[in-house]
Design a protein around this motif. Structure first.
Motif, PDB file in Angstrom:
ATOM      1  N   THR A  99       0.631  -1.318   0.119  1.00  0.00           N
ATOM      2  CA  THR A  99       0.030  -0.194  -0.161  1.00  0.00           C
ATOM      3  C   THR A  99       0.848   1.200   0.083  1.00  0.00           C
ATOM      4  O   THR A  99       2.079   1.236   0.579  1.00  0.00           O
ATOM      5  N   ARG A 124       2.479   2.938  -6.284  1.00  0.00           N
ATOM      6  CA  ARG A 124       1.650   1.582  -5.993  1.00  0.00           C
ATOM      7  C   ARG A 124       1.809   0.765  -7.001  1.00  0.00           C
ATOM      8  O   ARG A 124       2.099  -0.555  -6.916  1.00  0.00           O
ATOM      9  N   GLN A 126       0.517   5.502   0.381  1.00  0.00           N
ATOM     10  CA  GLN A 126      -0.021   6.801   0.890  1.00  0.00           C
ATOM     11  C   GLN A 126       0.977   8.173   0.546  1.00  0.00           C
ATOM     12  O   GLN A 126       2.182   7.935   0.996  1.00  0.00           O
ATOM     13  N   LYS A 131       3.724  -8.259   2.999  1.00  0.00           N
ATOM     14  CA  LYS A 131       2.581  -7.166   2.948  1.00  0.00           C
ATOM     15  C   LYS A 131       3.604  -5.974   3.633  1.00  0.00           C
ATOM     16  O   LYS A 131       4.323  -6.250   4.464  1.00  0.00           O
ATOM     17  N   ASN A 138       3.892  -1.201   3.640  1.00  0.00           N
ATOM     18  CA  ASN A 138       3.616   0.088   3.384  1.00  0.00           C
ATOM     19  C   ASN A 138       4.499   1.146   3.136  1.00  0.00           C
ATOM     20  O   ASN A 138       5.549   1.031   3.836  1.00  0.00           O
TER      21      ASN A 138
END
Length: 303
Positions: free
Chosen positions: A25, A49, A27, A69, A71
């Motif tokens: 992910t 992304r 941001q 996983k 971020n």
């Protein structure tokens, strides 16, 4: 029947051990920049992304449950020129613990030397042989390979070496340009080049070995009915950090490990069921090497 179950477990573990692509992910927070061009920042977020998730970093094609996983949280604080940006990035990655829903933190760091050039909707293509000239691809790719290295190290002793080597090459490419912060090996404490140099140093073999046993022989067995052996493995491994008593204050890699694992280590031994383990030596070692958590964690351990 037992043979089939054993075979299934073996295949499951093998799949985990080759969990070598990302489920990321991203941001991008540009509130400090103001202005009305928020679409450009959304485009940057999507481009990153897609770049992270769709690039074949290792040559392996995996299902989502096999991927790492992670971020990437970016905060933009300055725009000193057209298409130029400065800010910071937080990089996080987790690893599943066998036979549980629990995810253990592999890495969680903040890099405050995040500067780059980006034109809206430009193609992001990684070339490991040379520096991009704009720094964005290089920084993201560096951390991708660091994440892959951390993940592989947690499943196989020194299993992350091929990916750490790629991160090291990116760092060398960045340092050779002498254009952007965070790649220089001098006058920039806690920088990217320092981190990968320490990971690849022969002096860090003990910590990389601990990283493997901590996860595979420790955490992956911690949720058995009898936790005694798993706790003993983690305890004995952590005591090996005494190897670094003389230089731990300058050791970025070690400091990251202790910061990222502090809550987990505390919770593992914060019980009355430690199988006869005497925490005194480990407590004193962690008070020395990770003093910021002395009052909130290490001093709270039951003896």
């Amino acid at each position: 029947m037992k043979k089939y179950i054993s075979l299934f477990l073996l295949l499951f573990i093998c799949n985990l051990s080759f969990s070598q692509e990302l489920l990321a992910t991203v941001q991008v927070n540009a509130q400090q920049l103001g202005g009305s061009n928020q679409q450009a920042y959304k485009a940057l977020e999507k481009s990153l992304r897609d770049f992270i998730n769709n690039t074949s970093w290792t040559g392996k094609k995996l299902q989502n449950f096999e991927k790492v996983k992670c971020n990437f949280a970016i905060v933009l604080t300055e725009s000193p020129g057209n298409n130029k940006y400065k800010g910071n990035i937080v990089v996080q990655a987790v690893r599943p613990v066998y036979n549980t829903n629990y995810e253990s933190t592999l890495i969680n760091l903040q890099d405050q030397r995040f500067s780059f050039e980006y034109i809206e909707n430009e193609n992001l293509i990684f070339n490991e042989r040379q520096f991009s000239g704009k720094n964005l691809i290089d920084m993201i790719s560096f951390y991708v390979y660091v994440i892959l290295g951390y993940d592989a190290d947690s499943f196989q002793s020194s299993g992350g070496t091929p990916w750490f080597q790629k991160a090291q090459q990116i760092a060398q490419n960045g340092e050779s340009q002498n254009t952007y912060e965070g790649w220089k090996q001098i006058n920039e404490p806690r920088n990217r080049s320092q981190l990968i140099r320490e990971i690849m140093s022969p002096n860090m073999v003990q910590l990389r070995s601990l990283f493997y046993t901590y996860h595979r022989a420790g955490l992956d067995n911690l949720f058995n009915q009898d936790q005694t052996q798993a706790k003993k493995v983690i305890f004995d491994g952590l005591l090996q950090l005494k190897t670094y008593e003389s230089n731990f204050t300058q050791n970025y890699y070690l400091d990251l490990f202790l910061m990222n694992k502090a809550d987990e280590i505390f919770n593992i031994f914060n019980s009355n069921n430690n199988g006869g383990i005497a925490l005194g030596d480990l407590k004193q070692l962690l008070i020395l090497m990770n003093p910021k958590n002395t009052d909130s964690k290490w001093s709270q351990w039951k003896q």
